[in-house]
Design a protein around this motif. Structure first.
Motif, PDB file in Angstrom:
ATOM      1  N   ILE A 284     -40.774  60.580  -6.664  1.00 60.71           N
ATOM      2  CA  ILE A 284     -41.329  61.003  -7.945  1.00 60.71           C
ATOM      3  C   ILE A 284     -42.438  60.018  -8.276  1.00 60.71           C
ATOM      4  CG2 ILE A 284     -40.907  61.376 -10.401  1.00 60.71           C
ATOM      5  CD1 ILE A 284     -38.074  62.089  -9.776  1.00 60.71           C
ATOM      6  N   GLY A 285     -43.657  60.411  -8.014  1.00 66.25           N
ATOM      7  CA  GLY A 285     -44.773  59.492  -8.189  1.00 66.25           C
ATOM      8  C   GLY A 285     -44.655  58.313  -7.244  1.00 66.25           C
ATOM      9  N   LEU A 286     -44.710  57.109  -7.792  1.00 61.29           N
ATOM     10  CA  LEU A 286     -44.586  55.901  -6.967  1.00 61.29           C
ATOM     11  C   LEU A 286     -43.143  55.600  -6.591  1.00 61.29           C
ATOM     12  CD1 LEU A 286     -47.094  53.378  -8.624  1.00 61.29           C
ATOM     13  CD2 LEU A 286     -47.312  54.510  -6.416  1.00 61.29           C
ATOM     14  N   TRP A 287     -42.191  56.189  -7.287  1.00 58.36           N
ATOM     15  CA  TRP A 287     -40.792  55.843  -7.070  1.00 58.36           C
ATOM     16  C   TRP A 287     -40.219  56.575  -5.862  1.00 58.36           C
ATOM     17  CZ3 TRP A 287     -39.018  51.813  -9.566  1.00 58.36           C
ATOM     18  CH2 TRP A 287     -39.518  51.492 -10.836  1.00 58.36           C
ATOM     19  N   ARG A 288     -39.570  55.827  -4.977  1.00 60.51           N
ATOM     20  CA  ARG A 288     -38.756  56.417  -3.915  1.00 60.51           C
ATOM     21  C   ARG A 288     -37.327  56.490  -4.432  1.00 60.51           C
ATOM     22  NH1 ARG A 288     -38.539  57.053   1.785  1.00 60.51           N
ATOM     23  NH2 ARG A 288     -36.373  57.069   2.534  1.00 60.51           N
ATOM     24  N   ILE A 289     -36.773  57.673  -4.451  1.00 61.35           N
ATOM     25  CA  ILE A 289     -35.465  57.889  -5.049  1.00 61.35           C
ATOM     26  C   ILE A 289     -34.374  57.597  -4.022  1.00 61.35           C
ATOM     27  CG2 ILE A 289     -34.001  59.535  -6.263  1.00 61.35           C
ATOM     28  CD1 ILE A 289     -36.607  58.739  -7.715  1.00 61.35           C
ATOM     29  N   ILE A 290     -33.437  56.726  -4.400  1.00 62.60           N
ATOM     30  CA  ILE A 290     -32.283  56.373  -3.568  1.00 62.60           C
ATOM     31  C   ILE A 290     -31.034  56.895  -4.263  1.00 62.60           C
ATOM     32  CG2 ILE A 290     -31.027  54.525  -2.422  1.00 62.60           C
ATOM     33  CD1 ILE A 290     -33.887  54.731  -1.459  1.00 62.60           C
ATOM     34  N   VAL A 291     -30.379  57.874  -3.651  1.00 60.69           N
ATOM     35  CA  VAL A 291     -29.184  58.476  -4.250  1.00 60.69           C
ATOM     36  C   VAL A 291     -27.949  57.669  -3.836  1.00 60.69           C
ATOM     37  CG1 VAL A 291     -27.806  60.573  -4.496  1.00 60.69           C
ATOM     38  CG2 VAL A 291     -30.300  60.745  -4.212  1.00 60.69           C
ATOM     39  N   VAL A 292     -27.134  57.334  -4.823  1.00 58.83           N
ATOM     40  CA  VAL A 292     -25.911  56.553  -4.600  1.00 58.83           C
ATOM     41  C   VAL A 292     -24.713  57.482  -4.717  1.00 58.83           C
ATOM     42  CG1 VAL A 292     -24.519  54.612  -5.392  1.00 58.83           C
ATOM     43  CG2 VAL A 292     -27.024  54.498  -5.527  1.00 58.83           C
ATOM     44  N   HIS A 293     -23.811  57.398  -3.741  1.00 59.97           N
ATOM     45  CA  HIS A 293     -22.582  58.186  -3.732  1.00 59.97           C
ATOM     46  C   HIS A 293     -21.380  57.258  -3.934  1.00 59.97           C
ATOM     47  CE1 HIS A 293     -25.212  61.263  -1.945  1.00 59.97           C
ATOM     48  NE2 HIS A 293     -25.583  60.335  -1.069  1.00 59.97           N
ATOM     49  N   ASN A 294     -20.284  57.846  -4.360  1.00 56.76           N
ATOM     50  CA  ASN A 294     -19.043  57.080  -4.510  1.00 56.76           C
ATOM     51  C   ASN A 294     -19.257  55.873  -5.425  1.00 56.76           C
ATOM     52  OD1 ASN A 294     -16.368  56.355  -4.108  1.00 56.76           O
ATOM     53  ND2 ASN A 294     -16.798  55.191  -2.248  1.00 56.76           N
ATOM     54  N   ILE A 295     -19.797  56.150  -6.607  1.00 55.46           N
ATOM     55  CA  ILE A 295     -20.097  55.055  -7.539  1.00 55.46           C
ATOM     56  C   ILE A 295     -18.784  54.406  -7.999  1.00 55.46           C
ATOM     57  CG2 ILE A 295     -22.326  55.872  -8.335  1.00 55.46           C
ATOM     58  CD1 ILE A 295     -20.966  57.306 -10.590  1.00 55.46           C
ATOM     59  N   PRO A 296     -18.776  53.087  -8.163  1.00 50.10           N
ATOM     60  CA  PRO A 296     -17.503  52.378  -8.365  1.00 50.10           C
ATOM     61  C   PRO A 296     -16.934  52.453  -9.774  1.00 50.10           C
ATOM     62  CG  PRO A 296     -19.317  50.822  -8.243  1.00 50.10           C
ATOM     63  CD  PRO A 296     -19.898  52.164  -7.951  1.00 50.10           C
ATOM     64  N   TYR A 297     -17.747  52.763 -10.788  1.00 47.36           N
ATOM     65  CA  TYR A 297     -17.266  52.705 -12.163  1.00 47.36           C
ATOM     66  C   TYR A 297     -17.471  54.055 -12.852  1.00 47.36           C
ATOM     67  CZ  TYR A 297     -17.889  47.704 -11.195  1.00 47.36           C
ATOM     68  OH  TYR A 297     -17.847  46.461 -10.626  1.00 47.36           O
ATOM     69  N   THR A 298     -16.668  54.295 -13.869  1.00 40.75           N
ATOM     70  CA  THR A 298     -16.847  55.503 -14.683  1.00 40.75           C
ATOM     71  C   THR A 298     -17.917  55.307 -15.737  1.00 40.75           C
ATOM     72  OG1 THR A 298     -15.068  54.761 -16.172  1.00 40.75           O
ATOM     73  CG2 THR A 298     -14.452  56.213 -14.338  1.00 40.75           C
ATOM     74  N   ASP A 299     -18.238  54.062 -16.058  1.00 42.27           N
ATOM     75  CA  ASP A 299     -19.264  53.742 -17.049  1.00 42.27           C
ATOM     76  C   ASP A 299     -20.620  53.658 -16.356  1.00 42.27           C
ATOM     77  OD1 ASP A 299     -20.788  52.860 -19.147  1.00 42.27           O
ATOM     78  OD2 ASP A 299     -19.897  50.863 -19.250  1.00 42.27           O
ATOM     79  N   ALA A 300     -21.556  54.509 -16.778  1.00 38.65           N
ATOM     80  CA  ALA A 300     -22.880  54.532 -16.146  1.00 38.65           C
ATOM     81  C   ALA A 300     -23.603  53.204 -16.313  1.00 38.65           C
ATOM     82  CB  ALA A 300     -23.717  55.677 -16.734  1.00 38.65           C
ATOM     83  N   ARG A 301     -23.451  52.555 -17.463  1.00 36.32           N
ATOM     84  CA  ARG A 301     -24.143  51.281 -17.688  1.00 36.32           C
ATOM     85  C   ARG A 301     -23.596  50.192 -16.761  1.00 36.32           C
ATOM     86  NH1 ARG A 301     -24.829  50.944 -24.315  1.00 36.32           N
ATOM     87  NH2 ARG A 301     -26.023  52.877 -24.534  1.00 36.32           N
TER      88      ARG A 301
END
Length: 541
Positions: free
Chosen positions: A291-308
């Motif tokens: 997206i523009g200059l950003w290369r998007i890296i998708v993360v799977h199996n995130i460790p926490y339920t809190d997005a922050r």
């Protein structure tokens, strides 16, 4: 003799010309009759010869003056004045003294900053106390050009005091054995292990997330596709990173990025699958995952339920995800970078001979005040904040005071982190992450505890610059949830005045041109007379 010979003879000194010209002038003044054509040619010849010699002499003098000026500028530090600028301005210097040659790709750390064009730059005075209180605002920052900033990358890494080798705990089956916070991703370090991690040694092994595997991103929680992992493991001098989890922010495109940075500095944006779905549905994500200059890296199996809390993983453990990077700039997902990355690094790291830089909070300097502000704003469960602060108080945490100088604040504005990836800074962010994993996700509360414990053991410090300087190179946007609940902007209706017809009888429609109220009363006398004349014509008809 032709004109070409004048130029050749004129390349020699011009002093003899002045004597000959003065003698000829005296001879002409002594003779009253007009001179002959031969005398005129002789005078013209001497004048041309003198003019040619004087021109060459002047060029030689100018060249000599330039050489003297350049030599003086290389040996004497030049003073710069601070121009009067508006709060949003940035000062850019284009000074060739920063580098010795355009082809130089790095500089020695032994270079003194006294000859830096920004070393005499001073911030404007703050607004007077009393009266209306102003909120956080940007202030002027002095930058050198992006090209010279890139050329000033240090050739060698900064010194890492005491610590030379840093490795990380691997535990495929972490078990919680004490009644405290933590997670499987962080490995549940015990209090004893926590305390030992602050005892700085030459070689150390500490908990630093990703404990279930030797290579972060591969079945450790916070998993990343293999193609992206190979990209992240490439060597880069400088990278810029950010993250959006839980579809919490809108991606902001960087501005004012130089061509060199566009070519050499990767911009990595870490997102979760929820955010990826939104981006795909909005057609913002192209087939190359950019997206523009950003290369998007998708993360799977995130460790926490809190997005922050998930966002703290790339923020604080960026050196684990990108093991072959020298310098990084982290910005939160709500921020827009508006200054070239090389200029930011040069200003806040290289110019200051620092290895870690973060801005301090614009208003609060004390952890206890920050804790109360977090509780009042509902940032976290109040009992969790109280437990963390009471734990730190037992370890010796005290309110901030001037006695802590040269430490200027205990509370950072953690949305921007500028760092060099060396063992001591890697250790700092590992231990900072462990506090965030153990206690609350409010990293402002644990920052000073980790910093002070490390500084008590080794000679190392952090460049805590002003928050108004941070606001100079990043612009803060609203979180997406706030934007979704904001009412749409009210469209301003532009009312154009009715067209004025010079010919009152052409195309007039009384029913459409009728006026009411104030607009009718403000009509000119001529219009009233014309209307009266029309009524008189109608009565006679």
């Amino acid at each position: 003799m032709n004109g070409g010979s004048f130029g050749q003879r004129g390349s020699y000194g011009s002093l003899p010309c002045y004597g000959k010209l003065s003698n000829i002038a005296r001879k002409q003044s002594s003779k009253m009759p007009p001179v002959s054509s031969r005398d005129k040619e002789r005078v013209l010849l001497v004048v041309c010869r003198c003019l040619g010699r004087r021109r060459v002499a002047m060029l030689l003098l100018v060249a000599l003056a330039l050489l003297v000026f350049i030599w003086g500028s290389l040996t004497v530090s030049k003073e710069t004045t601070s121009p009067t600028v508006r709060p949003m301005d940035s000062i850019h210097f284009d000074n060739s003294d920063i580098i010795s040659h355009p082809s130089v790709a790095c500089r020695s750390r032994a270079n003194s900053i006294l000859d830096h064009p920004c070393h005499k730059f001073a911030l404007p005075p703050p607004p007077p106390s009393g009266g209306r209180r102003f909120g956080p605002r940007p202030c002027p920052v002095c930058y050198i050009s992006a090209e010279q900033a890139r050329a000033s990358i240090p050739c060698s890494s900064s010194a890492s005091p005491v610590l030379r080798n840093l490795t990380y705990v691997v535990d495929e089956n972490p078990i919680k054995i004490e009644s405290h916070g933590g997670s499987e991703f962080g490995g549940y370090p015990s209090l004893k292990q926590r305390n030992e991690s602050f005892d700085i040694q030459e070689s150390m092994t500490v908990h630093c997330g990703f404990v279930k595997g030797n290579r972060p991103g591969r079945q450790t929680g916070f998993d990343i596709d293999e193609a992206d992992l190979m990209k992240l493991e490439e060597f880069h001098e400088v990278i810029v990173a950010s993250a959006i989890f839980g579809n919490y922010d809108i991606i902001q495109q960087p501005k004012n990025v130089s061509e060199a940075a566009r070519k050499n500095v990767p911009f990595y944006m870490f997102i979760d699958e929820e955010t990826e779905t939104y981006l795909k549905n909005s057609s913002a994500l192209d087939s190359n995952m950019r997206i523009g200059l950003w290369r998007i890296i998708v993360v799977h199996n995130i460790p926490y339920t809190d997005a922050r809390r998930n966002g703290k993983v790339p923020k604080l453990l960026l050196h684990r995800l990108l093991p072959n990077v020298r310098y990084s700039i982290w910005i939160d997902g709500k921020l827009q970078l508006v200054v070239d990355p090389y200029q930011v690094l040069e200003r806040f790291l290289w110019q200051q001979n620092a290895s870690f830089a973060i801005s301090r909070h614009y208003h609060r300097f004390d952890v206890f005040e920050e804790a109360e502000a977090n509780k009042a704003a509902g940032k976290c469960d109040n009992s969790s904040i109280d437990y963390q602060i009471e734990f730190y108080k037992k370890e010796g945490l005290s309110p901030y005071s001037k006695a802590k100088l040269p430490i200027t604040s205990d509370v950072p504005e953690g949305c921007v982190i500028i760092r060099e990836h060396i063992p001591i800074t890697n250790l700092f962010t590992c231990l900072w992450f462990n506090e965030v994993d153990r206690f609350t996700a409010r990293d402002q509360l644990s920052f000073s505890t980790v910093r002070d414990k490390i500084m008590a053991k080794v000679d190392w410090s952090i460049n805590m610059f002003l928050d108004c300087e941070r606001r100079n190179f990043v612009i803060q946007a609203y979180h997406k949830d706030l934007l979704d609940h904001m009412p749409p902007p009210v469209a301003h209706v532009i009312r154009h005045p009715p067209p004025l017809h010079r010919d009152s009888s052409a195309g007039r429609n009384p029913s459409k041109n009728s006026r009411r109220g104030r607009d009718r009363r403000s009509g000119s006398r001529q219009h009233r007379k014309a209307a009266a004349g029309n009524r008189e014509k109608q009565t006679f008809l």
